[in-house]
Scaffold this motif. Sequence first.
Motif, short mmCIF file in Angstrom:
data_model
loop_
_atom_site.label_atom_id
_atom_site.label_comp_id
_atom_site.label_asym_id
_atom_site.label_seq_id
_atom_site.Cartn_x
_atom_site.Cartn_y
_atom_site.Cartn_z
N SER A 27 0.85 -1.20 0.00
CA SER A 27 0.00 0.00 0.00
C SER A 27 0.88 1.25 0.00
CB SER A 27 -0.91 0.02 1.22
OG SER A 27 -0.15 0.29 2.38
N ASN B 58 -3.21 8.22 8.27
CA ASN B 58 -3.98 8.41 7.05
C ASN B 58 -5.20 9.24 7.41
OD1 ASN B 58 -5.59 8.25 4.81
ND2 ASN B 58 -5.12 6.09 4.42
N SER C 198 -7.24 10.66 5.21
CA SER C 198 -8.04 10.84 3.99
C SER C 198 -9.54 10.90 4.28
CB SER C 198 -7.76 9.70 3.01
OG SER C 198 -6.37 9.58 2.79
N GLY D 95 -13.74 13.96 -1.41
CA GLY D 95 -13.24 13.07 -2.46
C GLY D 95 -13.15 11.64 -1.99
N ALA E 167 -10.77 9.27 -2.59
CA ALA E 167 -9.49 8.57 -2.53
C ALA E 167 -9.18 8.10 -1.11
CB ALA E 167 -8.38 9.48 -3.04
N GLU F 207 -6.31 6.95 0.03
CA GLU F 207 -4.94 7.26 0.45
C GLU F 207 -4.52 8.58 -0.19
OE1 GLU F 207 -2.84 3.54 -0.59
OE2 GLU F 207 -2.42 3.40 1.56
N SER F 208 -5.11 9.69 0.27
CA SER F 208 -4.84 10.99 -0.37
C SER F 208 -4.23 12.01 0.59
CB SER F 208 -6.13 11.57 -0.95
OG SER F 208 -7.07 11.80 0.09
N GLN G 30 1.32 10.61 -6.00
CA GLN G 30 0.20 9.71 -5.73
C GLN G 30 -0.72 10.18 -4.60
OE1 GLN G 30 1.32 5.46 -5.58
NE2 GLN G 30 3.35 6.12 -6.21
N PHE G 31 -0.34 11.24 -3.88
CA PHE G 31 -1.25 11.73 -2.86
C PHE G 31 -1.38 13.25 -2.90
CE2 PHE G 31 2.17 12.84 0.06
CZ PHE G 31 3.13 11.86 -0.18
N HIS G 32 -2.38 13.75 -2.21
CA HIS G 32 -2.73 15.16 -2.33
C HIS G 32 -2.06 16.02 -1.26
CE1 HIS G 32 -5.17 18.75 -2.78
NE2 HIS G 32 -5.52 18.68 -1.52
N HIS H 229 -8.53 21.68 -4.73
CA HIS H 229 -7.49 20.72 -5.08
C HIS H 229 -6.23 21.46 -5.52
CE1 HIS H 229 -8.39 21.53 -9.29
NE2 HIS H 229 -9.64 21.52 -8.90
#
Lengths: 115, 99
Positions: B2, B24, B26, B31, B33, B35-36, B69-71, B99
Amino acid sequence: MSDQEQEILARIDEQVKNNPVVLYMKGTPQMPTCGFSSRTAEALVNTGEKFAFVNILADPLIMEHLPKYQEWPTFPQLYIDGELQGGCDITLEMAESGELKKMMAEANAKQQETA
Amino acid sequence: MSLTQQIENTVQNTFDPEVLTLENESDQHAGPAPESHFKLTLVSAEFNGQSRVKRHQAVYKALASLMPQFHALALHTYTPEEWTQRGQAPDSPPCQGGH
């Protein structure tokens, strides 16, 4: 580096050097669109000191190239007296310790002297 | 593996931290996701004598290949001495859907 990239980085450099305090953020201090930008702008507003901001959502080229300017990949980004201070986490720590207001006041005073 | 595990492994190998907490967050954000948004608290002797900007830059550099891959990554970096005085990292702000 492409011409466009050079041009944008030069524009960012000018903004950072010409403003004692400048915050690159998502949205505006009145209408922030990200929690991190919101908290950072709030900390700056609460100092009572003057600062400039750039809404990177309104300027996609700046948003795209700003991470390369100081090898800092995230937003918001705070610059005082031409130096990157950091993002949300660092700004809030500086606000808590009182350092933020002091640095902003000094940078603003310095500009007035030279103006 | 992960994304969470990849971040943990990378940070562990790079900074040999005394404390590594990756949360985490998220589910606190807009949203779908899973894992963001992450919050990373890191206590490492590697940070001795480094400014906060330098510490964060070092973490971003280590995670450069994973960051697209993440925000969001809330980052709290301390030396062992600072951590002893402080004991916990502050809370992250809620996302507002931008975003």
